[in-house]
Scaffold this motif. Structure first.
Motif, PDB file in Angstrom:
ATOM      1  N   TYR A 121       0.830  -1.198   0.000  1.00  0.00           N
ATOM      2  CA  TYR A 121       0.000   0.000   0.000  1.00  0.00           C
ATOM      3  C   TYR A 121       0.871   1.256   0.000  1.00  0.00           C
ATOM      4  O   TYR A 121       1.915   1.306   0.643  1.00  0.00           O
ATOM      5  N   VAL A 122       0.426   2.292  -0.718  1.00  0.00           N
ATOM      6  CA  VAL A 122       1.203   3.521  -0.862  1.00  0.00           C
ATOM      7  C   VAL A 122       0.864   4.491   0.271  1.00  0.00           C
ATOM      8  O   VAL A 122      -0.286   4.895   0.438  1.00  0.00           O
ATOM      9  N   LYS A 123       1.869   4.873   1.023  1.00  0.00           N
ATOM     10  CA  LYS A 123       1.703   5.798   2.147  1.00  0.00           C
ATOM     11  C   LYS A 123       2.125   7.215   1.739  1.00  0.00           C
ATOM     12  O   LYS A 123       2.814   7.420   0.731  1.00  0.00           O
ATOM     13  N   PRO A 124       1.770   8.210   2.546  1.00  0.00           N
ATOM     14  CA  PRO A 124       2.053   9.613   2.201  1.00  0.00           C
ATOM     15  C   PRO A 124       3.524   9.961   2.031  1.00  0.00           C
ATOM     16  O   PRO A 124       3.839  11.001   1.438  1.00  0.00           O
ATOM     17  N   ASP A 125       4.437   9.127   2.513  1.00  0.00           N
ATOM     18  CA  ASP A 125       5.853   9.476   2.403  1.00  0.00           C
ATOM     19  C   ASP A 125       6.361   9.506   0.958  1.00  0.00           C
ATOM     20  O   ASP A 125       7.465  10.009   0.704  1.00  0.00           O
ATOM     21  N   VAL A 126       5.580   8.984   0.013  1.00  0.00           N
ATOM     22  CA  VAL A 126       6.002   9.053  -1.399  1.00  0.00           C
ATOM     23  C   VAL A 126       5.144  10.029  -2.213  1.00  0.00           C
ATOM     24  O   VAL A 126       5.295  10.113  -3.428  1.00  0.00           O
ATOM     25  N   PHE A 127       4.267  10.777  -1.534  1.00  0.00           N
ATOM     26  CA  PHE A 127       3.409  11.702  -2.261  1.00  0.00           C
ATOM     27  C   PHE A 127       4.218  12.748  -3.029  1.00  0.00           C
ATOM     28  O   PHE A 127       3.839  13.168  -4.124  1.00  0.00           O
ATOM     29  N   LYS A 128       5.335  13.191  -2.445  1.00  0.00           N
ATOM     30  CA  LYS A 128       6.123  14.243  -3.088  1.00  0.00           C
ATOM     31  C   LYS A 128       6.637  13.801  -4.453  1.00  0.00           C
ATOM     32  O   LYS A 128       6.849  14.628  -5.350  1.00  0.00           O
ATOM     33  N   LYS A 129       6.828  12.493  -4.610  1.00  0.00           N
ATOM     34  CA  LYS A 129       7.238  11.946  -5.913  1.00  0.00           C
ATOM     35  C   LYS A 129       6.187  12.271  -6.976  1.00  0.00           C
ATOM     36  O   LYS A 129       6.510  12.701  -8.084  1.00  0.00           O
TER      37      LYS A 129
END
Length: 320
Positions: A229-237
């Motif tokens: 699952y994708v967490k917010p820590d990669v949103f900046k990508k």
């Protein structure tokens, strides 16, 4: 011929005709049944059992899954999307006539990225995946953020793309119709549940759309070996990549000059990428076709998996 033999023969013919008529009636009824009435949650779908494989390139691993047979088709994920997020019934329907490849972007899901600060990788991911799999020319499908990935890839590698299928997305560059605030209120949560997905990808005001959301989630949940699952820590990508897409007016212009058939498939109420943005390109993109599905949101292929797959298949078959 005796009366008994004549009766037996007549009875046999009657049975055959009746069976044929019943079969035709069932086929006719199935074809008229709406997707969210006909899509059973318990329906077996091969996409949920497809094996996760990897290609290695430049020190990273790109995770992918393959189903079906026929001309190659690569699917690009939405914002924070992974391979698990495509409705298996939609994938299986496409897989009847195409070899469908799902994959995770570098640094997302099961795909790795050695340098976490290297954010603009999606285009290279499609290039490296297709090259590793020896796909010289293929159909490129993109949902939401993936639609922008697909368009950008096509402008960089037009000879590789036979068709562009753009689902719940917008053209590159600046667009007149903005996203609704409610999308970001839900999309940027730590974790999204079914109720969030109803708002994000379906039409909460329509009971049929809500039922379709539950059915789609039921099919997706059949898979046992899950992606990450994708967490917010990669949103900046995603934010960095999207900023580049919004600024890409040159790519928007170039796509109008390429001989690639383009299908835009959208819901009538897409809260993040309104379909109205495509209307500005009518008679500008000579190869563009636009389809709007009713009472639907940002994930029309999730709500209408069978119908969406038929539209895609017919478009591919009848354009070149």
């Amino acid at each position: 011929m005796t009366g008994k033999k004549m009766f037996a023969m007549a009875w046999s013919v009657t049975c055959c005709v009746s069976a044929l008529l019943m079969s035709c009636q069932r086929d006719k009824a199935d074809s008229k049944t709406s997707d969210h009435k006909n899509d059973s949650v318990s329906l077996y779908v091969s996409a949920v059992n497809s094996k996760t494989e990897y290609v290695e390139k430049d020190g990273r691993k790109i995770a992918y899954r393959k189903t079906g047979q026929g001309p190659a088709m690569i699917l690009c994920n939405r914002f924070r999307g992974i391979m698990d997020d495509w409705d298996p019934l939609f994938i299986d329907s496409l897989s009847q006539y195409h070899t469908v490849y799902l994959f995770d972007y570098s640094g997302v899901g099961l795909s790795t990225l050695p340098n976490a600060n290297d954010s603009l990788m999606e285009i290279k991911d499609v290039a490296d995946l297709s090259e590793s799999l020896q796909l010289n020319r293929f159909i490129l499908v993109g949902w939401s953020h993936g639609g922008k990935v697909a368009q950008t890839f096509a402008t960089h590698h037009p000879a590789k793309v036979s068709h562009l299928i753009l689902i719940g997305t917008v053209p590159l560059g600046k667009n007149a119709f903005p996203s609704e605030k409610i999308f970001f209120d839900y999309a940027l949560k730590e974790v999204n549940d079914l109720n969030d997905e109803v708002v994000l990808f379906f039409e909460p005001a329509d009971s049929g759309s809500v039922a379709a959301a539950k059915a789609s989630r039921g099919r997706i949940d059949q898979r046992t070996d899950k992606d990450i699952y994708v967490k917010p820590d990669v949103f900046k990508k995603y934010f960095a990549t999207n900023a580049a897409f919004v600024a890409d007016e040159q790519g928007r212009t170039k796509l109008a000059t390429l001989p690639i058939p383009i299908l835009s498939l959208s819901g009538d109420h897409d809260i993040v990428f309104p379909i109205e943005n495509w209307y500005a390109l009518t008679r500008v993109y000579p190869n563009l076709q636009i389809i709007m599905l009713p009472r639907a949101g940002h994930g029309p292929q999730q709500q209408y998996p069978l119908l969406s797959a038929r539209y895609v298949g017919d478009f591919i078959k009848n354009t070149n």
